[in-house]
Design a protein around this motif. Structure first.
Motif, PDB file in Angstrom:
ATOM      1  N   TRP A  55      38.380  38.349  35.151  1.00  0.00           N
ATOM      2  CA  TRP A  55      39.567  39.076  34.699  1.00  0.00           C
ATOM      3  C   TRP A  55      39.940  38.576  33.308  1.00  0.00           C
ATOM      4  N   TYR A  56      40.402  39.479  32.443  1.00  0.00           N
ATOM      5  CA  TYR A  56      40.882  39.041  31.124  1.00  0.00           C
ATOM      6  C   TYR A  56      42.171  38.251  31.290  1.00  0.00           C
ATOM      7  N   HIS A  57      42.960  38.702  32.273  1.00  0.00           N
ATOM      8  CA  HIS A  57      44.242  38.060  32.536  1.00  0.00           C
ATOM      9  C   HIS A  57      44.518  38.212  34.030  1.00  0.00           C
ATOM     10  N   PRO A  58      44.913  37.124  34.709  1.00  0.00           N
ATOM     11  CA  PRO A  58      45.100  37.236  36.161  1.00  0.00           C
ATOM     12  C   PRO A  58      46.307  38.114  36.528  1.00  0.00           C
ATOM     13  N   TRP A  59      46.326  38.589  37.748  1.00  0.00           N
ATOM     14  CA  TRP A  59      47.422  39.426  38.239  1.00  0.00           C
ATOM     15  C   TRP A  59      48.638  38.572  38.589  1.00  0.00           C
ATOM     16  N   ASP A  60      49.815  39.217  38.567  1.00  0.00           N
ATOM     17  CA  ASP A  60      51.039  38.535  38.992  1.00  0.00           C
ATOM     18  C   ASP A  60      51.264  38.736  40.479  1.00  0.00           C
ATOM     19  N   GLN A  61      50.828  39.917  40.972  1.00  0.00           N
ATOM     20  CA  GLN A  61      51.092  40.262  42.365  1.00  0.00           C
ATOM     21  C   GLN A  61      49.864  40.994  42.905  1.00  0.00           C
ATOM     22  N   VAL A  62      49.390  40.567  44.077  1.00  0.00           N
ATOM     23  CA  VAL A  62      48.178  41.186  44.627  1.00  0.00           C
ATOM     24  C   VAL A  62      48.457  42.626  45.074  1.00  0.00           C
ATOM     25  N   LEU A  63      49.551  42.794  45.811  1.00  0.00           N
ATOM     26  CA  LEU A  63      49.841  44.120  46.361  1.00  0.00           C
ATOM     27  C   LEU A  63      51.312  44.429  46.188  1.00  0.00           C
ATOM     28  N   ASP A  64      51.597  45.563  45.564  1.00  0.00           N
ATOM     29  CA  ASP A  64      52.978  46.005  45.406  1.00  0.00           C
ATOM     30  C   ASP A  64      53.198  47.196  46.332  1.00  0.00           C
ATOM     31  N   PRO A  69      53.878  55.840  49.468  1.00  0.00           N
ATOM     32  CA  PRO A  69      52.496  55.376  49.610  1.00  0.00           C
ATOM     33  C   PRO A  69      51.795  55.162  48.268  1.00  0.00           C
ATOM     34  N   PHE A  70      52.588  54.965  47.202  1.00  0.00           N
ATOM     35  CA  PHE A  70      51.960  54.707  45.903  1.00  0.00           C
ATOM     36  C   PHE A  70      51.757  53.201  45.755  1.00  0.00           C
ATOM     37  N   TYR A  71      50.786  52.706  46.496  1.00  0.00           N
ATOM     38  CA  TYR A  71      50.492  51.270  46.493  1.00  0.00           C
ATOM     39  C   TYR A  71      49.871  50.870  45.159  1.00  0.00           C
ATOM     40  N   LYS A  72      50.139  49.624  44.755  1.00  0.00           N
ATOM     41  CA  LYS A  72      49.492  49.096  43.547  1.00  0.00           C
ATOM     42  C   LYS A  72      48.819  47.789  43.897  1.00  0.00           C
ATOM     43  N   TRP A  73      47.662  47.556  43.299  1.00  0.00           N
ATOM     44  CA  TRP A  73      46.911  46.329  43.578  1.00  0.00           C
ATOM     45  C   TRP A  73      46.690  45.532  42.290  1.00  0.00           C
ATOM     46  N   PHE A  74      46.750  44.232  42.420  1.00  0.00           N
ATOM     47  CA  PHE A  74      46.480  43.299  41.305  1.00  0.00           C
ATOM     48  C   PHE A  74      47.368  43.629  40.098  1.00  0.00           C
ATOM     49  N   VAL A  75      48.633  43.794  40.392  1.00  0.00           N
ATOM     50  CA  VAL A  75      49.604  44.218  39.387  1.00  0.00           C
ATOM     51  C   VAL A  75      49.721  43.170  38.278  1.00  0.00           C
ATOM     52  N   ALA A 259      44.937  46.674  35.568  1.00  0.00           N
ATOM     53  CA  ALA A 259      44.222  46.842  36.840  1.00  0.00           C
ATOM     54  C   ALA A 259      44.464  48.240  37.411  1.00  0.00           C
ATOM     55  N   GLU A 260      45.660  48.768  37.215  1.00  0.00           N
ATOM     56  CA  GLU A 260      46.024  50.059  37.800  1.00  0.00           C
ATOM     57  C   GLU A 260      45.707  51.259  36.898  1.00  0.00           C
ATOM     58  N   ASP A 261      45.116  51.023  35.724  1.00  0.00           N
ATOM     59  CA  ASP A 261      44.749  52.157  34.869  1.00  0.00           C
ATOM     60  C   ASP A 261      43.637  52.968  35.532  1.00  0.00           C
ATOM     61  N   VAL A 278      40.679  63.241  43.219  1.00  0.00           N
ATOM     62  CA  VAL A 278      41.027  61.925  43.750  1.00  0.00           C
ATOM     63  C   VAL A 278      40.946  60.919  42.598  1.00  0.00           C
ATOM     64  N   LEU A 279      41.969  60.084  42.468  1.00  0.00           N
ATOM     65  CA  LEU A 279      42.006  59.154  41.338  1.00  0.00           C
ATOM     66  C   LEU A 279      41.759  57.708  41.779  1.00  0.00           C
ATOM     67  N   HIS A 280      40.800  57.056  41.108  1.00  0.00           N
ATOM     68  CA  HIS A 280      40.520  55.642  41.356  1.00  0.00           C
ATOM     69  C   HIS A 280      40.776  54.814  40.090  1.00  0.00           C
ATOM     70  N   THR A 281      41.010  53.516  40.310  1.00  0.00           N
ATOM     71  CA  THR A 281      41.446  52.642  39.209  1.00  0.00           C
ATOM     72  C   THR A 281      40.413  51.556  38.883  1.00  0.00           C
ATOM     73  N   HIS A 282      40.660  50.857  37.786  1.00  0.00           N
ATOM     74  CA  HIS A 282      39.731  49.800  37.368  1.00  0.00           C
ATOM     75  C   HIS A 282      39.759  48.567  38.278  1.00  0.00           C
ATOM     76  N   GLY A 283      40.952  48.116  38.674  1.00  0.00           N
ATOM     77  CA  GLY A 283      41.053  46.820  39.338  1.00  0.00           C
ATOM     78  C   GLY A 283      40.685  46.828  40.816  1.00  0.00           C
ATOM     79  N   GLY A 284      41.519  47.479  41.622  1.00  0.00           N
ATOM     80  CA  GLY A 284      41.324  47.452  43.071  1.00  0.00           C
ATOM     81  C   GLY A 284      40.007  48.072  43.501  1.00  0.00           C
TER      82      GLY A 284
END
Ligand code: WTA
Length: 635
Positions: A55-64, A69-75, A259-261, A278-284
């Protein structure tokens, strides 16, 4: 020999145990311990897996979960999937390892080391930038199965553009709809591709689609078949010309993404209406497909992996393009048909390239079974250690043939259940798990599933119900691009807080899941996902058709085949010639895979009083089964 798809799978039937030798060599987590860890500490578990990547920079929160149901990962995490697929290897010995071995249908081949693949991706990413493509832009990719398809996907991801790959077997209308919905400014295609010894004229279809797609400014065209195509001045550019210009710089910085882009959109058929993105992201997504491929298939440093899927479908995205690169593997990629020029083509390539892990679909196995054992038996298939299956339930006859004839009774069959929306395997064994033919076994680490009745209660073991997923997972879709309401409605509304898969399933006393099939208007034809609505709207766009209904019926090889019922407009009469014309019309509108197996001309369709076609009734009638509750039938 019967290769039928009748559901004779039995939870109490055969159990296949891995050989002690395979267990001793397997480098996979102990199931109970790993599953236990993930159950107790879901976010801790996924944090541990994410740390296996850079990772270029670590996440602050694993799961938001604050806006379900708009979950976010590695925020807060900064990453780019391409950094983990390519960049990080360029300074290690792996730069010299083969990333990709490709064979064309005519027998031509190309290989790419990690260094070489990275170089091509950097050059093409520079070209995309020079043409004005920026982070967040959508790029439609419509290519045959050639290395440029993988290069184009990775180049988009590298600069933060969102790729939208359209399967090369889709035709004009399907392509047009996807270009319009995504507002792509750039499209990438080829003059053609080889399939069954013939040329698929992709550029012609692109030209036709673009007559009504004003958003596209440029089309990049890869020369594959060297046949004549029309190049629209200013708009159309040859890939090889661009790649030989100074703009194709091999130095190109990888875009630092959240991560969520978004990484990509992929259109898939749902319950109603047109296919949705269907949309997928870079991080999760990256973490999920890396971990699942690693564990389910025990990829080893010296393995050669072959996923036969087309990159135009999710299996290709996750486990042909991204997953193997994230694991530093060597993967094999083939352009053409499995039976060209003879039905031993795949077996011949397994022998020639020494493939160790082979991942395909039940429909392909059934199709090749028909030609008999003599074809595979001509080849030395002993390099195979593991086999995989995906796309639909695998019937025991096909399972056993695959296991005995291809896997020589030694290679376990890793039956992976998942979806475009799930991004990654959700129900899958690992190579050391006892297998029951026709069951994808148990939910993967950290995944919790259930089977519910109409009222939302868990059904008893052995009873059929709706398959749901009850906890979030990192590679889950984030939304439907441009239609967040539909995302909530389609997946999270029937049972609030639970993800509705659209499949029905049973669970046995050992906790093994037996997926039965779709319970919505999706049809899996030869493993390809199509919607009844797409086929019906293609039919009614023909001047002779007033109304149409499509259903799926069991088919020996395809698993499910499309049957349609058509009401003609006055002035048109049923004939075999018209049937052929309608089939060709559907082929032109959607694609050859959508051509109905059977067209029946009718005067009336069973409808509810509110005018909805009762496909359930059509299906029951066609199979000579009870029509069930028809009290809501119009008349
Ligand atoms: C079906 C393909 C049984 C299922 C990866 C699911 C399966 C749909 C399996 C998703 C399997 C996929 N056993 N059924 N191992 N794998 N399916 O989006 O009906 O093209 O809902 O993703 O395929 O199809 P999709």
């Amino acid at each position: 020999m019967s290769i039928g798809t009748s559901d004779d799978r039995s939870p109490d039937g055969d159990v296949f145990h891995p050989t002690p030798d395979l267990v001793a060599r397997a480098n996979v987590p102990v199931w109970e311990a790993e599953a236990g860890h993930a159950r107790q500490d879901l976010t801790g578990y996924w944090a541990k897996r994410a740390q296996e990547l850079e990772w270029y920079h670590p996440w602050d929160q694993v799961l938001d979960e604050s806006n379900k149901p708009f979950y976010k990962w590695f925020v807060g995490g900064k990453v780019n999937i391409v950094h983990n697929c390519l960049d990080r290897y360029t300074k290690t010995w792996r730069r010299n390892k083969l990333a990709l071995i490709w064979e064309g249908e005519a027998g031509d081949h190309r290989t790419f080391s990690y260094h070489a693949l990275n170089r091509e991706v950097c050059k093409f990413a520079s070209v995309l930038k020079a043409l004005g493509t920026v982070k967040g832009d959508r790029v439609t990719i419509y290519l045959p199965r050639i290395p440029e398809l993988i290069i184009a996907m990775l180049a988009c991801a590298k600069i933060g553009a969102i790729h939208s790959v359209v399967y090369g077997g889709f035709s004009v209308e399907a392509l047009h709809g996807r270009i319009m919905d995504s507002h792509s400014k750039l499209a990438i295609t080829a003059d053609g591709g080889w399939l069954n010894g013939k040329i698929v004229r992709l550029k012609d279809m692109m030209d036709e689609a673009l007559q009504r797609s004003p958003t596209v400014e440029h089309v990049i065209v890869v020369k594959r078949t060297a046949q004549e195509v029309t190049m629209e001045p200013e708009r159309d550019l040859w890939y090889h010309d661009l790649m030989s210009l100074p703009i194709a710089s091999p130095k190109c910085e990888t875009e630092v993404m959240d991560a969520e882009d978004p990484l990509y959109i992929l259109y898939t058929s749902g319950t109603t209406g047109k296919p949705k993105a269907v949309l997928h992201t870079h991080g999760g997504y990256m973490v999920g497909i890396y971990a699942t491929l690693r564990d389910a298939f025990d990829l080893k440093e010296d393995d050669r992996w072959w996923c036969t899927a087309d990159p135009g479908w999710v299996t290709g995205h996750s486990y042909l393009v991204y997953g193997p690169l994230l694991n530093g593997a060597t993967s094999f990629f083939y352009e053409g048909a499995a039976t060209y020029p003879y039905p031993n083509r795949w077996w011949q390539m397994i022998e020639r390239y020494g493939i160790n892990i082979f991942y395909t679909a039940p429909t392909a196995i059934r199709g090749l079974m028909r030609f008999g054992e003599a074809w595979p038996n001509r080849h030395d298939l002993t390099s195979l250690r593991l086999l995989g299956s995906v796309g639909e339930p695998i019937n025991p006859e096909a399972w056993k043939w695959y296991h005995r004839v291809i896997g020589k009774g030694r290679a376990p069959i890793i039956d992976t259940w998942w979806q475009t929306e799930t991004g990654m395997f959700l129900i899958t064994p690992t190579p050391v798990v006892p297998l029951k033919p026709g069951s994808a076994t148990r939910p993967y680490f950290g995944v919790t599933a259930d089977i519910l009745n109409e009222e939302g209660q868990s059904v008893a073991d052995g009873e059929e119900g709706y398959l749901v997923i009850t906890s979030p997972w990192p590679a889950m879709l984030r939304t439907i691009y441009g239609d967040a309401d539909r995302y909530v409605k389609q997946y999270w509304s029937k049972y609030p807080g639970k993800y509705l898969t659209g499949d029905s399933a049973k669970r046995d006393k050992d906790g093994y899941y037996w997926v039965i099939g779709r319970v919505d208007d999706v049809i899996k034809v030869s493993g390809y996902r199509l919607g009844t609505a797409e086929i019906e709207s293609a039919l009614v766009s023909h001047p002779a058709v007033a109304e149409a209904a499509a259903i799926g019926l069991p088919h020996e090889v395809k698993g499910t085949a499309i049957h349609t019922f058509v009401i003609l407009r006055t002035g048109h009469n049923p004939s075999d010639a018209l049937k052929e014309e309608l089939r060709a019309h559907v082929g032109h509108e959607v694609g050859p895979i959508a051509k109905p197996e059977e067209i029946t001309f009718v005067d009336k369709l069973p409808k509810t009083r509110s005018g909805k076609i009762m496909r359930r009734v059509l299906k029951a009638r066609a199979q000579g089964l009870s029509e069930g509750d028809i009290t809501t039938l119009e008349d």
